[in-house]
Every structure is written in C-alpha cells, then in structure tokens.
Write an enzyme that holds these catalytic residues in place. Sequence first.
Site, PDB file in Angstrom:
ATOM      1  N   HIS A   1      -1.195  -4.182  -9.728  1.00 40.02           N
ATOM      2  CA  HIS A   1       0.211  -4.692  -9.786  1.00 40.02           C
ATOM      3  C   HIS A   1       0.264  -5.976  -9.465  1.00 40.02           C
ATOM      4  O   HIS A   1      -0.755  -6.452  -8.659  1.00 40.02           O
ATOM      5  CB  HIS A   1       1.103  -3.636  -9.019  1.00 40.02           C
ATOM      6  CG  HIS A   1       0.753  -3.588  -7.835  1.00 40.02           C
ATOM      7  ND1 HIS A   1       1.143  -4.446  -6.579  1.00 40.02           N
ATOM      8  CD2 HIS A   1      -0.127  -2.547  -7.154  1.00 40.02           C
ATOM      9  CE1 HIS A   1       0.654  -4.021  -5.389  1.00 40.02           C
ATOM     10  NE2 HIS A   1      -0.172  -2.805  -5.782  1.00 40.02           N
TER      11      HIS A   1
ATOM     12  N   LYS B   1       7.771  -6.518 -15.348  1.00 39.65           N
ATOM     13  CA  LYS B   1       8.000  -6.484 -14.018  1.00 39.65           C
ATOM     14  C   LYS B   1       6.804  -5.759 -13.290  1.00 39.65           C
ATOM     15  O   LYS B   1       6.072  -5.009 -13.889  1.00 39.65           O
ATOM     16  CB  LYS B   1       9.142  -5.613 -13.616  1.00 39.65           C
ATOM     17  CG  LYS B   1       9.603  -5.978 -12.055  1.00 39.65           C
ATOM     18  CD  LYS B   1      10.956  -5.300 -11.644  1.00 39.65           C
ATOM     19  CE  LYS B   1      11.262  -5.871 -10.483  1.00 39.65           C
ATOM     20  NZ  LYS B   1      12.317  -5.216  -9.780  1.00 39.65           N
TER      21      LYS B   1
ATOM     22  N   HIS C   1      -5.598 -11.019   1.782  1.00 35.94           N
ATOM     23  CA  HIS C   1      -4.135 -10.743   2.605  1.00 35.94           C
ATOM     24  C   HIS C   1      -4.086 -11.473   3.712  1.00 35.94           C
ATOM     25  O   HIS C   1      -3.154 -12.036   4.244  1.00 35.94           O
ATOM     26  CB  HIS C   1      -3.930  -9.373   2.688  1.00 35.94           C
ATOM     27  CG  HIS C   1      -3.529  -8.678   1.389  1.00 35.94           C
ATOM     28  ND1 HIS C   1      -2.265  -8.848   0.975  1.00 35.94           N
ATOM     29  CD2 HIS C   1      -3.782  -7.465   0.761  1.00 35.94           C
ATOM     30  CE1 HIS C   1      -1.945  -8.183   0.093  1.00 35.94           C
ATOM     31  NE2 HIS C   1      -2.685  -7.295  -0.068  1.00 35.94           N
TER      32      HIS C   1
ATOM     33  N   GLY D   1       0.432   2.738   2.980  1.00 35.60           N
ATOM     34  CA  GLY D   1       0.831   2.347   1.753  1.00 35.60           C
ATOM     35  C   GLY D   1       0.712   3.519   0.618  1.00 35.60           C
ATOM     36  O   GLY D   1       1.719   3.896  -0.114  1.00 35.60           O
TER      37      GLY D   1
HETATM   38 FE   LIG Z   1      -2.998  -5.286  -1.454  1.00 37.18          FE
END
Ligand SMILES: [Fe+2]
Length: 558
Positions: free
Chosen positions: A12, A37, A134, A184
Amino acid sequence: MLTLGMNYSQMHDSSACLVRDGELVFAVAEERISRVKHDARFPQSAIRACLDFARIKPEQLDEVCFGWQVPGAAFRHDLKCYASGKMPATYTNGLNSTLYFLSMWHQGGGARRFTQIFGTTKARMRFVDHHLAHALSAYSYSGFDDAAVVVMDGRGAREATSLWHGRDGRIEHVLTIPFPDSIGYFYSEFTEYLGFQRNSDEWKVMGLAPYGKPGVDLRAFIEPEAAPYEVHARKLVANGAAPFQEMVRLFGPRRVPESEIDERHKDVAYAVQDACELAMMSVVKMAIEKTKSRNLCLAGGVALNSKANGKIAASGLIDKIFVQPAASDDGVALGAALAPYLDKGGRLPMKVMRHAYLGPDFDDQPIESALRTYKLKYTRLSDAAVSAAELLSNGKILGWFQGRMEFGPRALGSRSILADPRDPEMNAKVNNAVKFREWWRPFAPSLKKEAAGEFLESASDSPFMILTAQVRPEKRAVIPAVTHVDGSARPQTVEKDVNPLYWRLIDEFGRRTGVPVIMNTSFNLRGEAIVHTPTDALRTFFSSGMDALVIGSFLVEK
Ligand SMILES: [Fe+2]
C-alpha cells in the site's frame, strides 16, 4: 548528492521523494496523482513529479533507494512462519506468499521497473530494510540528538515492531519483534472484521472506540501488557474456508460493510483500541528503558493512531515526542533516501521537519486556466485569508486550495475543507453535505499555536494532527464541532512563520469570532484521495455541498 527515496512493496501507499545534499526537496504519494487511494503500484508518477519539480534527469541521480528489502526476504520469513506454525500453512497463504515473491523478483524489487521506465542510470540501487527506513524517517527529522525510536506497523519483510537508538546522527538497532507478532496486523484484522477496509480504515475503528464500553475480552488474540506484547496471530487469520473464525465464535458474525453499527461493534472497537494503546505504551516503556532516552520518535502505520500517541505524549514517561507525519508506508521513502548518508561511518543530515508541505504547487496561472477551461464564474481576491475568514464566520463550508500539497494522510491547510467549529451542527453538515462519511468520525481543529494552551490540556506543539489532546472542559461547548465524544480533539497547531497564509486565515477568523480555531478536514470526498490539481479541486467542489472555494487568489461560489 541526489537521492531518490521510494516506497514500493506492492502492499500500500507507494510514494517517492527527492533529497538533495541532505535537504528533503519534494515528496508525494502515488495515490494523489493516480487518484487510486493507497495506490500500491510502482510509483512512476510520483518519481516523475520529483524529477520535474527539481528539474533533473534520471541519469543525474546518485542513489535510488527503496524502503523495502530485496525480493526473497519476505518469502523466506513467510516460509519460516508456516514451518514453525506461527502462521497457518494453508494453500491460500502459500500461494499468496509465492505469487508476491515472484512478482517482486520479476521486477527486481522495483529496480528493473525503474530502468524500464526511466532508462539506465549511474545511480546505485539500494534496498533499505523497511523498519530501518521507517526509523530513519522519524529520527532524522525529529530534531533530537538522542532519541528512542519505535517503529510499529503491519509488517516489513520480517519485522513487526522494532526499537532503535538514535544518537549523534547515527542509529543503532536495539530489538526486533518479528511478524506475525504484530500490532498493525492485529488492528487490521479487527478493522476488517468490523466491516471496514484493512490498511485504510483503521482510524474509523479508532473514532468509533469512544462510543463503546469496556467488557470485550481480547485475551485470545493479544496480551498487550506483556513485555513485549504478544499477538496470537493464528487466531486472527482470516482463513479462506472460515474467515475470522475465532472472532465470529467469540463476538458474533462479521459486520457487513456499510451496515448499521450496533453496540457490539462499538464495544469491540473500544477493546481493540484499548489493547493497541496498552501494547504501544508497553513498547515505549521498553524503548525508554533500553535507550535511557526520554525523547521519543515514532513511525510505522501504528503510529498514525493519534489517540494512542496523545496518551503516550501525556503519560509523563517521555519529555518530547516526534511522530513523523507520513508515519505509514508512504513515509519510508523519506527514510530510505537518507540511508546513503550512513555509509562509511557517515551521519544523517538531521534536519528538523517543521511542516509537511512537500508536494506539488500550482500558482495562479494554471488555476485561472482551469477556471476558464470549465467556463466558471470567479472573482480575484485581494486577500484570500481575509475573504476565507469572512465566509467561514458566516457559516459557509469552504474548499481551501493553496500552496504545496501536504505529504502524509492529513490535510494541514493546503488541500483542506474548512468550516466554523462553533456550530454544534457543523459536524453533521460537513459529514452529510461534503464528506459523506460515517457519523462517528470526528473532525479536527486547526488553531493558532499561541492559542493552544487556552483550548487544550496538552499537545501545545502538534503541527501534524497526529496527537490527540483533551479539549479544556470549559472550551468544549465553544468548539463542539471539533470535540470528540470523549472530550478529545486531534489538533493542528499552526505557526505564523511556517504557514503565514493559513495562520492569518485563522487569526482573521479569531478577530471576527473571538475563537482562533477552525475546523479542518481533508479536501476529498469519502473514499477518494485528497485533491492534487486545480481540476481535482473543482471536480470535488462541484460534486459536494461545499459553499465556496478559495483556490489560489480566486473565489468560486455556488
Ligand atoms: Fe511499514
């Protein structure tokens, strides 16, 4: 040095950014340009936008950095999970893992796609571990010299949660909790069970949670307070034959998307959010213990949970917090692009991120040309901020399109829909006429930073709408449209020198009403990406119940 950072995992939020000599020049998610999206395809339009903005050719790039491991890393980890029984070794799971591997392998992890589209380049292709990307995206833009860095997301190739210690412009790995022991993943599975879209609608669950009450026991799925937390992934898995089997057994059938929300759904949402907050808090405690630092950096999709972030910020456990505004995977482009700086004992550029206005810009010329093309009636404004404030104080719902587009999921005064937060009906008006979205999702306030203490109990520095704070009890009736049912809000504190035009709009609204706060929600319709071009803005404006549009120096009214 010119480095191109990218998120491309086919999962994504594909994105690209450009860093020149340590300075983040430009960043955009593919979805904004493609209008799909959370677009997970190769970010070729985003890359093109980076190159166009900086007026450079692909062959001028020194480094092309992907925020995802080389093909094969995720596949190997998946096989280990199946062999050890951590994930069910079903036909569907095996097939999905194999197809994913083959697809990424065929594309050289994206490197082959890059050269096919942009030609051969002298740039070195680099694959940065997803969680390292990240972590870099949070630490190096935080402004903290010494910081505990926590990354929590669905998964990297093998990681689910990781802890890092940032010091003197370098970053050390402290600990990894491997997938599928993933907060998550836990949150996404329940998002889907509750009838929403995973990796997209988690914040609907977060918004629904305060309407629920305690009592739902999730211990079959998660032990949030263990150190580290434990997720019983096998129980969560949406098996092909019997989807959400364990959840259905314990809490009843899965909610049909778009159907009514009942008490049971609210209570499950409450429990999921509560478990997420407890697990995040336990990880943060561990990070502080291990690094001995009280500055905290957060990134990863779980760090979009503004409610949990707000609680961490107000917990007293830490002194300072920086949550990278594009905390989800679009943001790994920012970290990946900085990885080359760590070569040969080097240090990160350590530039503080004070705003997220990193995307494309449209000045008055292309805006006026779009207005003419569609034969629209418009007026040229002498002062867009004053005119907008006047309209808002008269109860109008306003489209606001100015300057460079925001990077990350929040509209922060560049591509926003604005309204008067004093009107208790405004939430419903905007929901029904403009956003067409769920009744329980709260809207957020933008307020002058100077006024934060007057309206909020904490979070006086919250430029990215990624931390919730409690609205002072005496102010809740003053700004009811942006105060959630539990008294919280997800504020954006606006600084005069960071976004002078938007600050002045709020200031002018304050002069007229005594309340230097406006309601700010993203400029898009439900389920669509935030508007990118003037044409997107005009189309959205005329497909909704907005009253007026201030776009560049122009006003369009209905
Ligand atoms: Fe990630």
